[in-house]
Design an enzyme around this catalytic site. Structure first.
Site, mmCIF file in Angstrom:
data_model
loop_
_atom_site.group_PDB
_atom_site.id
_atom_site.type_symbol
_atom_site.label_atom_id
_atom_site.label_comp_id
_atom_site.label_asym_id
_atom_site.label_seq_id
_atom_site.Cartn_x
_atom_site.Cartn_y
_atom_site.Cartn_z
ATOM 1 N N LYS A 284 0.848 -1.183 0.000
ATOM 2 C CA LYS A 284 0.000 0.000 0.000
ATOM 3 C C LYS A 284 0.892 1.245 0.000
ATOM 4 O O LYS A 284 1.823 1.357 0.796
ATOM 5 C CB LYS A 284 -0.908 -0.013 1.233
ATOM 6 C CG LYS A 284 -2.159 0.834 1.086
ATOM 7 C CD LYS A 284 -3.160 0.533 2.184
ATOM 8 C CE LYS A 284 -4.477 1.269 1.928
ATOM 9 N NZ LYS A 284 -5.481 1.000 2.982
ATOM 10 N N GLU A 370 -19.364 -5.925 10.089
ATOM 11 C CA GLU A 370 -20.275 -5.147 10.933
ATOM 12 C C GLU A 370 -21.399 -5.993 11.529
ATOM 13 O O GLU A 370 -21.813 -5.757 12.669
ATOM 14 C CB GLU A 370 -20.865 -3.984 10.125
ATOM 15 C CG GLU A 370 -19.870 -2.910 9.738
ATOM 16 C CD GLU A 370 -19.075 -3.219 8.482
ATOM 17 O OE1 GLU A 370 -18.181 -2.423 8.129
ATOM 18 O OE2 GLU A 370 -19.343 -4.284 7.850
ATOM 19 N N ARG A 398 -25.366 -2.286 7.218
ATOM 20 C CA ARG A 398 -25.158 -3.691 6.898
ATOM 21 C C ARG A 398 -25.620 -4.606 8.022
ATOM 22 O O ARG A 398 -25.798 -5.799 7.817
ATOM 23 C CB ARG A 398 -23.677 -3.940 6.606
ATOM 24 C CG ARG A 398 -23.035 -2.866 5.739
ATOM 25 C CD ARG A 398 -21.622 -3.196 5.374
ATOM 26 N NE ARG A 398 -21.598 -4.039 4.205
ATOM 27 C CZ ARG A 398 -20.512 -4.601 3.700
ATOM 28 N NH1 ARG A 398 -19.362 -4.428 4.292
ATOM 29 N NH2 ARG A 398 -20.565 -5.345 2.632
#
Length: 622
Positions: A284, A370, A398
């Protein structure tokens, strides 16, 4: 090679380029990304990490015939460059500009609108099933990060594809990060795979050296089927066993910054007629030291100085609502050992850094999951703890069923600290937190609170800790404000700030500051209005009303959707009265990207337009 990214005709030019030319192009793309994102803000580190991966995808596959689905989508900037949208990058994340996420209305190359994680493999499964039913011939590719793989939906889709045997290529972009560093057994499993190459070498030897030989070679290869399974277990402990046992042919780990290796592996995957998973290792922030050294900071960043990496926004001593919440909960946890905090892979982003430092054993990072976070909190509450679940509003959607079924139905004392509620600006439709008031207000046993400033947020957290029931506290993105007009302590009631008049304004949360300006503008026109600070949306508290002398108009202001919002609930309550309810909220549609002020202006939620509409209603009745 051309000197400028804008001189290319993508994706056509890409097909004619050699690997050396693609390698040189990768440097130009990184320079372009740093230049553009430093001016507009956006997701930088994730995009710098997938430059070679995206180049190889578009070199080997034929988009849009071959369909590439980007999980989450914040790593799709390079994809946008390579599909002819480089010229639009000055408008990235701006009002009516280029979206920071894939948008099918923007390009035929954006196959699927994404913005939340762990979705791409399910979408790919559906696209592949449709392709197979129509007897079409094209590739379906899902690109998913290792952080997104912590979401259970991804494994549901892997299981479905493996069982169906439908041809889908899943590319696992493994950089060891989501927004915060990844946690959990899946992350550890992938970490082991990064250094496990023995099985892959053995498998290639069997397939390429023995299996391709004629006659006896085929027999030997078939006879080695059982031995191959033993190799999986003995050579490398784990290898790609998890994915192969789910029905996928596993390739990897592959160096995600080596174009030759990527193109070779992608071409091999194309040649198979079965589910394939390619494990790609990337870094990253690759190619930009500031982002490599601090990938979390550069995951999503505002405008910055490309040389130093410092954010160009003015520094402020004010705390964000997130950090204020996190510090308050940490302070309370020092007094009460039953208080625990839960995050879904966003510890720092939701303000829980202080809590993690002070109480590492009471901070639970469940990964991008979640639904699990909420049911996990319900279990903690059943066990006698006081869980605080810290999740962005758009992601909390969600876990609707878990909030309803596991928390509210059992009336458990779970506190939901709902960050980024309401309009969040440049991330657009997928990240606005418009809907929490509507769906939470419909749930029995749920209390919904909306602080209008920093003091109220702390008071509401204290109030929530005192209740033995579910509580949701929604607060906006950005720095806290402190309203000098609010002098009373929050005690579970709405508060009257200006004496009731014929026109009474009821403002929820952050909209109180807008309401104060509206009252001033109405006064300039000779119209007096009352004002109520709506701190508690549910249950409906009407105690500030003089019920013997009801107002002629009640004006409601809220930073949420109009449909099912506070204004609609109030209108339903007064449906048999002669009170005129005028509700100001976001319309029943998906709100695009733009600054908060720009969007408020466009949708009539700034003080001037609210004042104008109130005056029009009064004149119309007169």
């Amino acid at each position: 090679m051309k000197n400028n990214i804008l001189d290319y005709t993508f994706p056509e030019d890409l097909k004619e380029m050699s690997l050396d030319e693609l390698d040189l192009l990768s440097y130009s793309i990184r320079d372009f990304l740093i230049s553009k994102v430093s001016a507009t803000g956006g997701h930088l580190a994730s995009n710098l990490g997938v430059v070679e991966l995206t180049l190889a995808l578009h070199k080997v596959f034929d988009s849009p015939k071959d369909k590439i689905i980007w999980d989450v989508g914040h790593q799709a900037y390079v994809h946008k460059i390579l599909t002819g949208r480089a010229k639009d990058f000055d408008t990235l994340r701006q009002l009516d500009g280029l979206s920071g996420f894939p948008k099918s209305k923007e390009s035929v190359h954006d196959i699927y609108d994404t913005g939340h994680s762990s979705v791409s493999i399910s979408a790919a499964a559906g696209l592949a099933a449709a392709r197979d039913l129509k007897k079409e011939k094209n590739e379906i590719i899902a690109v998913i990060g290792d952080g997104s793989l912590t979401g259970g939906m991804a494994f549901e889709a892997l299981n479905n594809i493996g069982d169906s045997k439908s041809k889908v290529i899943v590319i696992l972009n493994d950089n060891g990060m989501s927004i915060s560093p990844n946690t959990g057994s899946i992350s550890k499993y992938l970490g082991n795979l990064r250094t496990s190459k023995g099985y892959i070498s053995a498998k290639h030897f069997i397939k390429e050296k023995i299996g391709t030989s004629s006659g006896i070679g085929h027999s030997i290869a078939n006879g080695l089927a059982d031995i191959k399974n033993d190799i999986k277990y003995s050579l490398i402990n784990q290898g790609g066993l998890l994915f192969e046992s789910l029905g996928f042919t596993y390739f990897g780990p592959v160096d995600g910054h080596n174009l030759a290796d990527l193109c070779y592996t992608f071409n091999n995957a194309k040649s198979l007629d079965e589910p394939v998973l390619i494990h790609v290792i990337t870094k990253k922030g690759k190619g930009y030291k500031n982002a490599e050294n601090n990938p979390s900071k550069f995951h999503g960043i505002g405008p910055f100085d490309p040389t130093t990496g410092s954010v160009t926004a003015k520094k402020t001593d004010e705390k964000s609502y997130s950090s204020l919440m996190g510090q308050f909960i940490a302070d309370k946890a020092a007094e009460d050992e039953k208080i625990v905090a839960i995050t879904a892979a966003m510890c720092e982003a939701t303000g829980l850094g202080a809590f993690k430092n002070e109480f590492p054993d009471r901070l639970f990072d469940v990964g991008i999951a979640e639904e699990h976070a909420v049911s996990f909190a319900a279990g903690l509450a059943k066990g006698g703890m006081k869980p605080v679940v810290c999740i962005y509003s758009s992601f909390l959607q969600r876990s609707y069923d878990q909030i309803l079924h596991d928390v509210c139905m059992q009336n458990l004392p779970v506190i939901f600290a709902i960050d980024r509620a309401g309009c969040v600006g440049a991330d657009g439709e997928t990240h606005h937190g418009m809907f929490d008031i509507s769906y939470l207000s419909s749930m029995p046993n749920m209390t919904v609170l909306t602080p209008s400033d920093g003091n109220q947020l702390e008071e509401m957290l204290q109030y929530a800790l005192s209740l033995n029931a579910p509580v949701a506290i929604r607060y906006p993105r950005g720095n806290t404000i402190y309203n000098k007009n609010i002098t009373s302590t929050f005690e579970g009631k709405n508060v009257r700030l200006v004496q009731q008049k014929s026109i009474d304004i009821w403002a929820c949360g952050k909209m109180l500051s807008t309401a104060s300006t509206v009252i001033e503008q109405l006064a300039d026109r000779g119209i007096d209005a009352g004002l109520v600070d709506v701190g508690i949306v549910k249950p409906l508290d009407l105690s500030p009303l003089d019920k013997d002398n009801l107002p002629e108009y009640i004006v409601t202001l809220e930073d949420g959707t109009i449909s099912g919002g506070f204004g609609h609930h109030l209108a339903g309550y007064f449906s048999s009265n002669n009170i005129k309810i005028i509700s100001f909220a976001w319309p029943d549609e998906f709100i695009p990207q733009g600054t908060v002020d720009e969007l408020a202006q466009r949708y009539g939620l700034n003080p001037e337009k609210i004042t104008e509409r109130i005056c029009e209603e009064i004149e119309r009745k007169t």
